[in-house]
Design a protein around this motif. Sequence first.
Motif, mmCIF file in Angstrom:
data_model
loop_
_atom_site.group_PDB
_atom_site.id
_atom_site.type_symbol
_atom_site.label_atom_id
_atom_site.label_comp_id
_atom_site.label_asym_id
_atom_site.label_seq_id
_atom_site.Cartn_x
_atom_site.Cartn_y
_atom_site.Cartn_z
ATOM 1 N N SER A 1 26.739 45.287 48.030
ATOM 2 C CA SER A 1 26.370 44.427 46.938
ATOM 3 C C SER A 1 26.308 43.119 47.014
ATOM 4 N N LEU A 2 26.095 42.836 48.285
ATOM 5 C CA LEU A 2 25.782 41.439 48.552
ATOM 6 C C LEU A 2 26.909 40.464 48.167
ATOM 7 N N GLY A 3 28.121 40.964 48.254
ATOM 8 C CA GLY A 3 29.476 39.900 47.535
ATOM 9 C C GLY A 3 29.440 39.788 46.251
ATOM 10 N N LYS A 4 28.703 40.657 45.394
ATOM 11 C CA LYS A 4 28.844 40.591 43.965
ATOM 12 C C LYS A 4 30.179 41.014 43.396
ATOM 13 N N PHE A 5 30.725 41.934 43.980
ATOM 14 C CA PHE A 5 32.320 42.391 43.541
ATOM 15 C C PHE A 5 33.512 41.938 44.406
ATOM 16 N N ASP A 6 33.064 41.148 45.379
ATOM 17 C CA ASP A 6 34.253 40.509 46.280
ATOM 18 C C ASP A 6 34.867 39.261 45.406
ATOM 19 N N LYS A 7 36.326 38.917 45.734
ATOM 20 C CA LYS A 7 36.962 37.976 45.225
ATOM 21 C C LYS A 7 36.354 36.902 45.392
ATOM 22 N N LYS A 8 36.476 35.832 44.540
ATOM 23 C CA LYS A 8 36.007 34.302 44.694
ATOM 24 C C LYS A 8 37.284 33.658 45.045
ATOM 25 N N LEU A 9 36.730 32.821 45.904
ATOM 26 C CA LEU A 9 37.864 31.912 46.254
ATOM 27 C C LEU A 9 37.882 30.475 45.038
ATOM 28 N N LYS A 10 38.992 29.857 45.227
ATOM 29 C CA LYS A 10 39.174 28.487 44.368
ATOM 30 C C LYS A 10 37.891 27.517 44.854
ATOM 31 N N ASP A 11 37.334 27.169 43.951
ATOM 32 C CA ASP A 11 36.365 26.264 44.184
ATOM 33 C C ASP A 11 35.344 26.610 45.167
ATOM 34 N N GLU A 12 35.034 27.675 45.125
ATOM 35 C CA GLU A 12 34.043 28.440 45.809
ATOM 36 C C GLU A 12 32.463 28.216 45.194
ATOM 37 N N LYS A 13 31.667 27.708 46.029
ATOM 38 C CA LYS A 13 30.187 27.633 45.572
ATOM 39 C C LYS A 13 29.620 28.942 45.486
ATOM 40 N N LYS A 14 28.626 28.873 44.692
ATOM 41 C CA LYS A 14 27.867 30.197 44.496
ATOM 42 C C LYS A 14 26.926 30.336 45.722
ATOM 43 N N ILE A 15 27.109 31.530 46.306
ATOM 44 C CA ILE A 15 26.119 31.783 47.672
ATOM 45 C C ILE A 15 24.819 32.375 47.347
ATOM 46 N N LEU A 16 23.849 31.607 47.470
ATOM 47 C CA LEU A 16 22.406 31.994 47.292
ATOM 48 C C LEU A 16 22.257 33.134 48.433
ATOM 49 N N THR A 17 21.928 34.491 48.029
ATOM 50 C CA THR A 17 21.557 35.363 49.040
ATOM 51 C C THR A 17 20.252 36.087 48.578
ATOM 52 N N GLY A 18 19.737 36.640 49.529
ATOM 53 C CA GLY A 18 18.497 37.236 49.354
ATOM 54 C C GLY A 18 18.375 38.463 48.299
ATOM 55 N N LYS A 19 17.306 39.136 48.071
ATOM 56 C CA LYS A 19 17.334 40.301 46.858
ATOM 57 C C LYS A 19 17.712 41.530 47.781
ATOM 58 N N ARG A 20 18.297 42.205 47.092
ATOM 59 C CA ARG A 20 18.628 43.718 47.657
ATOM 60 C C ARG A 20 17.373 44.183 47.855
ATOM 61 N N ARG A 21 17.300 45.208 48.995
ATOM 62 C CA ARG A 21 16.018 46.086 49.284
ATOM 63 C C ARG A 21 16.101 47.158 48.156
ATOM 64 N N LYS A 22 14.684 47.437 47.634
ATOM 65 C CA LYS A 22 14.660 48.517 46.808
ATOM 66 C C LYS A 22 13.840 49.657 47.629
ATOM 67 N N PHE A 23 14.458 50.651 47.281
ATOM 68 C CA PHE A 23 14.106 51.877 47.862
ATOM 69 C C PHE A 23 13.040 52.820 47.271
ATOM 70 N N ALA A 24 12.273 53.316 47.806
ATOM 71 C CA ALA A 24 11.192 54.377 47.096
ATOM 72 C C ALA A 24 12.007 55.423 46.325
ATOM 73 N N SER A 25 11.356 55.947 45.282
ATOM 74 C CA SER A 25 12.213 57.090 44.643
ATOM 75 C C SER A 25 12.054 58.229 45.563
ATOM 76 N N LEU A 26 13.096 59.046 45.539
ATOM 77 C CA LEU A 26 13.104 60.337 46.251
ATOM 78 C C LEU A 26 12.569 61.419 45.582
ATOM 79 N N THR A 27 12.411 61.373 44.140
ATOM 80 C CA THR A 27 11.732 62.155 43.590
ATOM 81 C C THR A 27 10.104 61.961 43.527
ATOM 82 N N GLY A 28 9.429 63.059 43.569
ATOM 83 C CA GLY A 28 8.126 63.064 43.590
ATOM 84 C C GLY A 28 7.524 62.232 42.428
ATOM 85 N N ASP A 29 6.553 61.512 42.569
ATOM 86 C CA ASP A 29 5.895 60.790 41.382
ATOM 87 C C ASP A 29 4.405 60.210 41.640
#
Length: 167
Positions: free
Chosen positions: A122-150
């Motif tokens: 989740s790239l730390g989205k659901f982790d508990k934040k510390l007091k006075d913690e700066k927002k961490i800029l992280t990269g984008k999550r990987r997008k996986f191709a669909s498993l169903t045929g398209d």
Amino acid sequence: MTRWERFAKAKGIQKKRKTRAKFDEDTGEWRSTYGSGSKKNDDLSDWILEVPKNADPYEDQYEKKQLEKAEKLSKNKKQQARNEAESAGTIPSRKSNPAVLKAQKKKEVEKQLVVSKSSTASLGKFDKKLKDEKKILTGKRRKFASLTGDSQEKKRAVNIAKKINGE
């Protein structure tokens, strides 16, 4: 000034001359105290080694002794390099400036925090934040191709085949 020189100066320790040779009573001759001719480096001086009670009886004691010696040498070289760097002033000594060391440790902890948060799915989205913690800029999550045929799947397969064929 090296760490030892500072310590010796503070304690009033003066350098003593050591004799280069020492009398070996086993062989009845004078041997080097240290270096290539010393008793420590003589292969004949330890022609038998006792196996300690708690050690594995099939473990090679000579190899173990060599490994311990190599570890001591590498540790000594690392300490010597650090000591030379401290005396040259390229790195701060441990005791010289605690404020600098504290700042370095804080930066290191912040780096580790960023790495640990970005290592989760989740790239730390659901982790508990510390007091006075700066927002961490992280990269984008990987997008996986669909498993169903398209229709996109067929296009990707055709593109891969074209690349392989060199078209």
